[in-house]
Write an enzyme that holds these catalytic residues in place. Structure first.
Site, PDB file in Angstrom:
ATOM      1  N   LYS A 124      34.014  30.993  37.344  1.00  0.00           N
ATOM      2  CA  LYS A 124      33.803  29.487  37.554  1.00  0.00           C
ATOM      3  C   LYS A 124      32.549  29.752  38.661  1.00  0.00           C
ATOM      4  O   LYS A 124      31.816  28.758  38.990  1.00  0.00           O
ATOM      5  CB  LYS A 124      34.750  28.687  37.962  1.00  0.00           C
ATOM      6  CG  LYS A 124      36.071  28.461  36.938  1.00  0.00           C
ATOM      7  CD  LYS A 124      37.122  27.374  37.672  1.00  0.00           C
ATOM      8  CE  LYS A 124      38.160  27.615  36.774  1.00  0.00           C
ATOM      9  NZ  LYS A 124      39.417  27.693  37.316  1.00  0.00           N
ATOM     10  N   LYS A 181      32.815  39.522  34.580  1.00  0.00           N
ATOM     11  CA  LYS A 181      33.818  38.859  34.000  1.00  0.00           C
ATOM     12  C   LYS A 181      33.265  37.235  33.944  1.00  0.00           C
ATOM     13  O   LYS A 181      32.419  36.947  35.094  1.00  0.00           O
ATOM     14  CB  LYS A 181      35.093  38.688  34.585  1.00  0.00           C
ATOM     15  CG  LYS A 181      35.266  38.080  35.701  1.00  0.00           C
ATOM     16  CD  LYS A 181      36.679  37.729  36.134  1.00  0.00           C
ATOM     17  CE  LYS A 181      36.645  37.111  37.526  1.00  0.00           C
ATOM     18  NZ  LYS A 181      37.693  36.740  38.409  1.00  0.00           N
ATOM     19  N   LYS A 197      35.396  37.358  47.146  1.00  0.00           N
ATOM     20  CA  LYS A 197      35.089  35.931  47.678  1.00  0.00           C
ATOM     21  C   LYS A 197      34.538  36.028  49.257  1.00  0.00           C
ATOM     22  O   LYS A 197      33.698  35.138  49.502  1.00  0.00           O
ATOM     23  CB  LYS A 197      36.186  35.023  47.532  1.00  0.00           C
ATOM     24  CG  LYS A 197      36.592  34.767  46.140  1.00  0.00           C
ATOM     25  CD  LYS A 197      37.260  33.578  45.825  1.00  0.00           C
ATOM     26  CE  LYS A 197      37.472  33.316  44.385  1.00  0.00           C
ATOM     27  NZ  LYS A 197      38.421  32.279  43.976  1.00  0.00           N
TER      28      LYS A 197
END
Ligand code: TYM
Length: 338
Positions: free
Chosen positions: A202, A199, A113
Site C-alpha cells: 500500500k 512485494k 519505513k
C-alpha cells in the site's frame, strides 16, 4: 485454554490490494468456520504514519465494509476495530517492558519505513509497533495467525515475547502462537507487477504495479497487460524460474494462486505472454468483481457495519479483559477494589 483460536489484523491505511486478499483475507474467510476467529482492523497502527483524521475515519469504515464484502460473516467470526478494545494498548505497554531496544531495532519493517523520512523524524510508535501487534495477538490466546510472508519477523518476535514473559513471571499467561503463512508461490508474497523483485504494498513501489481491490476492471486489465515480463518473448518464454524470469514467474504465481494450482502447472499451458496476461486479467477481475458488488450494497448501510463492529468489540473485549487481568496479576500489579 481455548483451542483453535485464530487472530489476524489489517491496517486501514491505504487502498487494500490483491496482496492483502491473496496473502491474508481470503484465508480468513476460508477459516472462519473452522476456528474461533477474531479479525481486527488495526486502526491504532495507522497512527504510526501521518494521516488526516477525516480520511482515517473513512478508511476504518471502508476496510470493515470491504472485509464483510470479501466474505467475513459476523455470525461465524468476530470482526472489530482495535481502538474499540483498550486492552490492546494496555497490554502493549507490558510487552514494551518485555522487548529489548536491540530486538526492535532489528525489525526490517521499521528499518524500511523509517528510512523514508529518516530515523530522526520516525514516530516512536513506528518503533514500538511490533509490541502493539504482539498485544493484538496475545490478548486472544491465538494459536494461529494467518498472515502474508512479510509478517514473519513480527510473528517470530511475538513468540519470543510470549515465551520470555511466561519464563520471567513463571506462569503460562500467554499462548505461544504459530504464524500461518500461505505456501510459497501460492499467495505468501504477491509481487508488484512493475517491480517483480518487490512485494505489492500500500505504501511503497510503483502504483502501476499495485492492483487495488476497489479498482475499475478496465484499469485492472490495463495494469496486467502492462506488467513487466522479460525481454525474450520466444516460443518458450513462459517458464517458472523466479531467479532468471522474475516478471513472468510472478504472473504465473498470481494465476496459480487464483486458480488454486501450482505455477509450474500454469506455465505448461502457455507459450507466450499475451494469452497468459489475458487469462490472468480475467481471473483477477473475476475474483474482485463480486467483492466490489457486495461492497456497493453494504456501503449503503453504514449502520449495519457499525453494529457488526459494536458487537465484535463487545465479544473481543471480554476475551481481552481476561487475558490482561492474568498478565497484570503475573507481573505484580495490584488490582483495585476489595
Ligand atoms: P498489512 O495491513 O500491511 O497487511 C494485511 C495482511 O496482508 C498481507 N499482505 C500480503 N500478503 C501477500 N503478498 C503481499 N504483497 C502482501 N501485502 C500484505 C500481510 O502479510 C497481512 O497479513 N502488521 C500487520 C497488521 C497487524 C497484524 C496484527 C497482523 C497488526 N496486528 C496482528 C496479524 C496479527 C500489517 O501491517 O499488515
Amino acid at each position: 485454554m481455548p483451542q483453535n483460536r485464530v487472530l489476524s489484523g489489517i491496517q486501514p491505511t491505504g487502498e487494500p490490494h490483491l496482496g492483502n486478499l491473496l496473502g491474508a483475507v481470503r484465508w480468513w474467510v476460508a477459516d472462519q468456520r473452522e476456528g474461533d476467529c477474531f479479525y481486527c482492523v488495526v486502526d491504532l497502527h495507522g497512527l504510526t504514519v501521518a494521516g488526516d483524521p477525516d480520511q482515517r475515519r473513512a478508511a476504518s469504515m471502508t476496510m470493515a465494509t470491504l472485509l464483510l464484502a470479501a466474505g467475513l460473516d459476523p455470525d461465524s467470526c468476530t470482526l472489530f476495530l482495535q481502538s474499540h478494545v483498550p486492552e490492546h494498548t494496555q497490554l502493549a505497554w507490558l510487552l514494551e517492558c518485555t522487548a529489548s531496544f536491540g530486538e526492535l531495532r532489528r525489525m526490517t519493517q521499521f528499518k524500511d519505513k523509517s528510512a523514508k523520512e529518516g530515523e530522526e523524524a520516525a514516530r516512536v510508535g513506528l518503533f514500538t509497533y511490533p509490541c502493539l501487534m504482539a498485544a493484538d495477538i496475545l490478548l486472544y490466546d491465538a494459536d494461529r495467525v494467518p498472515v502474508g510472508d512479510d509478517q514473519r519477523q513480527h510473528l517470530e518476535l511475538t513468540r519470543n515475547l510470549a515465551q520470555r514473559f511466561n519464563a520471567r513471571y513463571g506462569s503460562d499467561v500467554f499462548v505461544v502462537p504459530e504464524a500461518q503463512i500461505p505456501p510459497p508461490g501460492r499467495g505468501a508474497r504477491i509481487m508488484n507487477l512493475q517491480e517483480p523483485e518487490r512485494k505489492m504494498s500500500k505504501s511503497a513501489g510503483s502504483p502501476q504495479g499495485v492492483i487495488g481491490l476497489m479498482e475499475d476492471p478496465r484499469d485492472i486489465e490495463r495494469k496486467v497487460r502492462r506488467a513487466v515480463t522479460d525481454a525474450d518473448d520466444g516460443p518458450d518464454a513462459v517458464r517458472y524460474d523466479t531467479a532468471a524470469k522474475p516478471g513472468v514467474s510472478s504472473l504465473l504465481e498470481l494465476l496459480a494462486t487464483l486458480e488454486g494450482t501450482r505455477p509450474e502447472e500454469v506455465a505448461a499451458r502457455y507459450s507466450r505472454y499475451g494469452p497468459l496476461k489475458a487469462d490472468l486479467a480475467a481471473a483477477v477481475v473475476a475474483a474482485v468483481e463480486p467483492i466490489q458488488a457486495r461492497y456497493r450494497e453494504l456501503d449503503k448501510d453504514p449502520g449495519y457495519v457499525a453494529s457488526v463492529l459494536a458487537s465484535g468489540a463487545q465479544r473481543a473485549g471480554h476475551v481481552a479483559a481476561a487475558t490482561l487481568e492474568r498478565a497484570y496479576d503475573a507481573v505484580g500489579l495490584l488490582r483495585s477494589g476489595p
